[in-house]
Design an enzyme around this catalytic site. Structure first.
Site, PDB file in Angstrom:
ATOM      1  CG  HIS A  38      75.818  74.652  18.741  1.00 24.27           C
ATOM      2  ND1 HIS A  38      75.333  73.712  17.866  1.00 24.27           N
ATOM      3  CD2 HIS A  38      74.741  75.346  19.153  1.00 24.27           C
ATOM      4  CE1 HIS A  38      74.020  73.846  17.753  1.00 24.27           C
ATOM      5  NE2 HIS A  38      73.641  74.826  18.533  1.00 24.27           N
ATOM      6  CB  SER A  59      70.774  73.517  19.561  1.00 25.80           C
ATOM      7  OG  SER A  59      70.802  74.346  18.444  1.00 25.80           O
ATOM      8  CG  ASP A  85      77.023  70.893  16.735  1.00 28.70           C
ATOM      9  OD1 ASP A  85      77.406  70.907  17.912  1.00 28.70           O
ATOM     10  OD2 ASP A  85      76.511  71.885  16.180  1.00 28.70           O
TER      11      ASP A  85
HETATM   12  N1  ARG Z   1      73.484  77.636  13.892  1.00 27.15           N
HETATM   13  C1  ARG Z   1      73.472  76.742  14.996  1.00 27.15           C
HETATM   14  C2  ARG Z   1      72.329  77.032  15.918  1.00 27.15           C
HETATM   15  O1  ARG Z   1      71.965  78.144  16.135  1.00 27.15           O
HETATM   16  C3  ARG Z   1      74.711  76.831  15.797  1.00 27.15           C
HETATM   17  C4  ARG Z   1      75.850  76.239  15.132  1.00 27.15           C
HETATM   18  C5  ARG Z   1      77.114  76.455  15.908  1.00 27.15           C
HETATM   19  N2  ARG Z   1      78.229  76.307  15.026  1.00 27.15           N
HETATM   20  C6  ARG Z   1      78.978  77.335  14.616  1.00 27.15           C
HETATM   21  N3  ARG Z   1      79.867  77.132  13.693  1.00 27.15           N
HETATM   22  N4  ARG Z   1      78.843  78.521  15.147  1.00 27.15           N
HETATM   23  O2  ARG Z   1      71.779  76.133  16.514  1.00 27.15           O
END
Ligand code: ARG
Length: 718
Positions: free
Chosen positions: A86, A653, A222
């Site tokens: 992501h 992230s 991811d």
């Molecule tokens: N919630 C994650 C973050 O903010 C991002 C995940 C991205 N995946 C998704 N399905 N949108 O770091």
């Protein structure tokens, strides 16, 4: 002068006192003084200097800011970088088209020459980190007015960063910690030739989509891979075919040993923002003003976008990155409101505030120093509610329209170009603008924008006081008999900001008049003007707020000194968090284990919802053959994701999860639903960090994609 000494002392004392594991995003220079003994108790096998040493190479040299808001880590001596899928998503999307749909199919460079240059992407290495609190405090000594204080700080910062100005690939900033009580001068080295090396298909890298986002148990691979290039001397350089892979001072070793419950874990990265010392008034504002309106407005955009994405493959590619970006904090806001209420954070903070007030009132000296802190915050928050909502509506509803957003980009660039003298620089900036416009139209579908803009304008008019409308909204009544749709149609029929040929032609020879008479431009300019007109009202409020916050946190530091270590809120600077691998109980009688496996990937497959839960055939084949090689767990199964108690937030992230020896065991990529209030309050029993297991990452690269040459480049330890 005196205050400086007390404060610095308070911080040092507080760092010497007990810290618990889990909670805390610790500043690296203070590592030795803070949690290191606790980290040793939990099993760390490195010395503090091996982790962070500003004069010698240390682990921190393997960790970078990736792009705008993520973390990445070097995993080979040849500049190979791992981060989340992501985090690479925007770049993968930019390289994608209906012919080469890397979002859907994944991408693997089988040789160096296949690696894709990715303009607009850069990584930042931390060069130096220096406490400059004393110099800043000296510069503001004796100043009472908040406005003058801010001016003096800005001036001092300009002075301190001046010697880095214009140095190629260097950037210096001064960051404020503890709400303006401590300052650090931070220098970064920026590499801007970063190339895309590998990404799994979204059916692996984004498996579970929005349904699983922010949720455990998770089955997402991811991750994505990039490579940093440098000139022949290893220095930052613009993209050139002559550049060579960057040789980092350190790269992380990778452990295939895997994780067990209670194992030590630490994460280093660049968390963006937290508000761990937020007061009850701000919590109320967050729930009822910012989150509530954000949820509402983004909901409108997302539904309409999704309709068009489902109907057309090209639109799906064009809008997938935008959709994911909007959806991420839309869902986060929903979860945060739920958790804040369920965990009664508002009540807890009220209690903390009365404790603080009692402590202040017990002593005349404290009363004088901190007596007005909470009142300042309360008043500022009460007085700014209306403007908070308005700002949100301007940003999310007006600028949520792509045609207006494009007008915003072009106007801002042209303004900036006017400010510079140098002809060559002007031309370069104009070229940059043209590139921006080019990439805007690559991902632009006018009918989608028309639909969304109409809905957003309608919502804006229903929810915002008429005195704050952009001026040309008056035409809705005067020319269109109150019909917002007709008014909006006219914008799209006349504006150059939804028409590539017109805008390209305009940029060949930009003039002010055309810009000012364009309706989309007028809406943007009018919003800017309204904000300027409101500044005499909003500015004093923010100043009171900032002052209140500074005094409150300074008071908290003094109150907690010797009792409880206080870490500063996240502010995109490098931090370390340590904890352990742990399961949790999300609700009464419900237990969540700490690790997921490929079994769960298969269980979640949903032919009715291929958008989110499609499993690639090749993965099914490998599953059937149980062909996991050296990436399997002892019981022969393949791990996917695991939980740890580390304290992270957005910006972390892609951060490396390291074991006691500092070896890479996973990549942090999410937080869990039950603790979505985590940026405001850390709940040790509930808050978990969701990580993709490095064994799943390597399995996908090696077995699934057949890109073993990339794994061979890494340093794997058993
Ligand atoms: N919630 C994650 C973050 O903010 C991002 C995940 C991205 N995946 C998704 N399905 N949108 O770091």
């Amino acid at each position: 002068m005196k205050k400086i000494i007390t404060l610095t002392l308070a911080i040092i004392i507080s760092f010497n006192t007990a810290v618990r594991a889990d909670e805390g995003m610790w500043l690296l220079p203070l590592l030795q003084k803070i949690g290191f003994p606790e980290m040793q108790k939990l099993g760390i096998r490195l010395t503090a200097k091996q982790i962070y040493d500003i004069n010698n190479s240390s682990l921190k040299d393997a960790i970078v800011i990736f792009g705008g808001g993520c973390t990445g880590e070097l995993v080979s001596a040849e500049g190979l970088i791992l981060t989340n899928h992501h985090c690479g998503y925007g770049s993968i999307q930019k390289h994608s088209s209906v012919e080469h749909d890397y979002l859907k199919d994944g991408f693997w460079a089988m040789s160096r020459s296949d690696e894709l240059p990715t303009p607009d992407l850069a990584v930042y290495f931390l060069e130096s980190f220096e406490d400059v609190t004393d110099s800043i405090n000296l510069a503001v000594a004796g100043i009472d007015s908040e406005t003058e204080r801010q001016t003096a700080i800005r001036k001092k910062i300009t002075e301190m960063t001046a010697k880095y100005q214009g140095l190629k690939g260097m950037r210096a900033t001064v960051s404020s910690f503890y709400a303006g009580n401590v300052f650090y001068l931070i220098v970064y080295k920026i590499y801007s030739d970063v190339r895309m090396v590998g990404a799994p298909p979204s059916s692996i890298g984004k498996y579970g989509g929005d349904t699983d986002n922010w949720v455990w148990p998770r089955h997402t691979g991811d991750f994505s891979m990039f490579r940093v290039y440098a000139d022949r001397d290893g220095n930052p350089a613009e993209y050139s075919p002559d550049n060579v892979p960057y040789k980092p001072k350190q790269h992380l070793k990778i452990s295939l040993k895997g994780v067990q419950k209670n194992d030590f874990t630490m994460i280093m990265g660049f968390p963006g923002r937290t508000q761990r010392y937020m007061t009850s008034w701000e919590i109320d504002e967050r729930i009822n003003t910012s989150n509530a309106n954000r949820i509402h407005i983004r909901g409108i955009r997302l539904d309409l976008m999704k309709e068009d994405m489902e109907a057309d493959r090209k639109v799906r590619i064009q809008y997938s990155s935008k959709h994911a970006g909007i959806s991420n904090y839309w869902k986060n806001s929903i979860g945060m409101n739920k958790a804040l209420k369920r965990l009664k954070i508002y009540d807890k903070r009220q209690q903390e505030e009365s404790n603080f007030t009692a402590w202040v009132n017990a002593n005349e000296n404290r009363k004088e120093k901190y007596g007005e802190a909470l009142k300042l915050i309360e008043n500022a928050v009460t007085n700014r509610t209306e403007y908070q909502k308005l700002t949100l509506y301007y940003n999310e509803a007006i600028l949520g329209s792509e045609i207006i957003e494009n007008a915003f980009t072009v106007n801002s660039y042209l303004d900036a170009i006017k400010q510079v003298e140098d002809g060559e620089q002007k031309a370069q900036m104009l070229d940059e603008l043209k590139e921006q416009v080019e990439s805007f139209f690559k991902d632009y579908n006018k009918p989608t924008d028309v639909k969304i803009t109409k809905a957003l304008f309608k919502d804006f008019i229903e929810n915002v006081n008429a005195e704050y409308y952009p001026e040309c909204f008056a035409q809705i009544d005067s020319l269109y008999n109150g019909d917002i749709n007709k008014f909006t149609d006219n914008i799209f029929a006349t504006s150059m900001f939804c028409n590539k040929e017109k805008l390209d032609a305009y940029l060949e020879n930009p003039d002010d008049e055309t810009l000012e008479t364009d309706l989309a431009s007028q809406i943007y300019l009018s919003v800017m003007k309204k904000s300027r007109v409101l500044r005499p009202v909003t500015q004093p409020i923010s100043e009171q707020y900032n002052k209140g916050r500074r005094l409150y946190e300074s008071g908290l530091l003094e109150m907690n000194a010797g009792k409880k270590a206080m870490y500063p809120d996240a502010n995109s600077t490098m931090r370390l968090t340590y904890g352990t691998v742990q399961d949790y109980y999300p609700a009464d009688a419900v237990h969540y284990d700490y690790i997921t496996t490929i079994d769960g990937v298969m269980q979640k497959e949903d032919p009715e919802n291929l958008f989110e839960f499609e499993v690639p055939q090749r993965l099914k084949d490998l599953y059937k053959a149980k062909d996991y090689g050296r990436y399997a767990m002892k019981n022969g199964n393949l791990p996917v994701a695991f939980l740890s108690t580390n304290d992270i937030t957005g910006g972390n992230s892609g951060s490396p999860v390291l074991n006691a020896k500092g070896e890479l065991i996973g990549l942090a990529f999410d937080g869990n639903w039950e603790a979505m209030s985590g940026d405001i309050c850390f709940e040790p029993e509930l808050q978990r960090c969701i990580n993709v297991d490095i064994r799943y990452v390597l399995f996908i690269i090696d077995k699934y994609a057949g890109a073993k040459h990339l794994v061979d480049e890494m340093t794997i330890v058993k």
